[in-house]
Design an enzyme around this catalytic site. Structure first.
Site, PDB file in Angstrom:
ATOM      1  CB  SER A 133      -0.964  -0.043   1.184  1.00  6.38           C
ATOM      2  OG  SER A 133      -2.023   0.868   1.016  1.00  6.38           O
ATOM      3  CG  HIS A 167      -5.284  -1.495  -1.903  1.00  4.12           C
ATOM      4  ND1 HIS A 167      -4.795  -2.591  -1.218  1.00  4.12           N
ATOM      5  CD2 HIS A 167      -4.879  -0.386  -1.213  1.00  4.12           C
ATOM      6  CE1 HIS A 167      -4.130  -2.158  -0.137  1.00  4.12           C
ATOM      7  NE2 HIS A 167      -4.165  -0.834  -0.126  1.00  4.12           N
TER       8      HIS A 167
END
Length: 247
Positions: A133, A167
């Protein structure tokens, strides 16, 4: 001493903080060091050095590596984990693992403390860099963050001259905005990674996409005649054996 080229393993999402009981991506990061018991430093800046994140890191890695962490939000910097200056410690690592959270906060804190320049030295010297992330977005020229609300563009460290989107499968609004930004020339061509997928760069070139989930994938996105063209990339699922090619 193990000699390694510059390497970055950029997770779309996954690892110990997202995949309880699935160690495939973390195992792969450790294996890239080429060391049986590597020195691993966890950098949880993007989470504000959250206590629970540190506990989970030590619980996961202490049995397999010589572990430490770097804190920028605590008076002691590292709760006793680092002796001496930050640069000396980080340059002595085999793997630096950067956690998730706010990439804007991460980059601001790193730049204020000079950690971004130190990490570039580490990368060039062969310390393997990895993260998920925010800890993936930070290495690239540009990226999209959605931590504080709708997706917005952020300028990364630029070690990798590409754009990045994490993501990719789990947050359709983010991946859609990523493609639109590349089509408009607001981001460079780049790569997206699903949760459970990781982009392995050697130098500045993509060497391989690996995954901890059978269906996780990586993607290349570029602009062609003002339109975003997305190409699904070949991916090796780390839970299956590699097939040796015949000589």
């Amino acid at each position: 001493m193990v000699t390694r080229p510059p390497q970055i393993l950029a997770f779309g999402g996954g690892g110990f903080s997202m995949e309880a009981g699935n160690t495939l991506l973390d195992d792969h990061a450790l294996a890239l060091t080429g060391v049986a018991r590597p020195k691993v430093c966890f950098v949880p800046t993007a989470s504000g050095d959250a206590d629970h994140y540190l506990v989970r890191f030590y619980r996961e890695f202490a049995a397999r590596a010589e572990v430490s962490h770097l804190s920028l939000f605590r008076r002691d910097r590292s709760a006793g984990a680092i002796e001496g200056d930050i640069a000396t410690h980080l340059l002595a690592q085999d793997l630096i693992y950067v956690g998730g959270g706010s990439v804007l906060s991460l980059l601001g804190a790193w730049r204020a403390h000079g950690v971004d320049a130190i990490l570039e030295r580490c990368w060039r010297s062969g310390v393997v860099l990895c993260g998920l992330s925010a800890g993936s977005l930070c290495w690239f020229d540009g990226a999209l963050t959605a931590f504080h609300g709708p997706p917005e563009r952020v300028e990364g460290m630029g070690l990798l001259p590409w754009a990045n989107c994490v993501h990719y499968d789990a947050e359709p609004e983010r991946s859609q905005e990523f493609r639109a930004a590349i089509a408009a020339g607001e981001l460079r061509p780049g790569y997206g990674a699903d949760d459970g997928a990781a982009l392995h760069f050697v130098g500045t070139e993509l060497a391989e996409v690996v995954s901890s989930r059978p269906k996780a994938r990586g993607y290349h996105v570029e602009a062609v005649d003002g339109q975003a063209v997305e190409t699904e990339l070949s991916c090796h699922y780390l839970g299956s054996p590699r097939i040796a090619l015949a000589a």
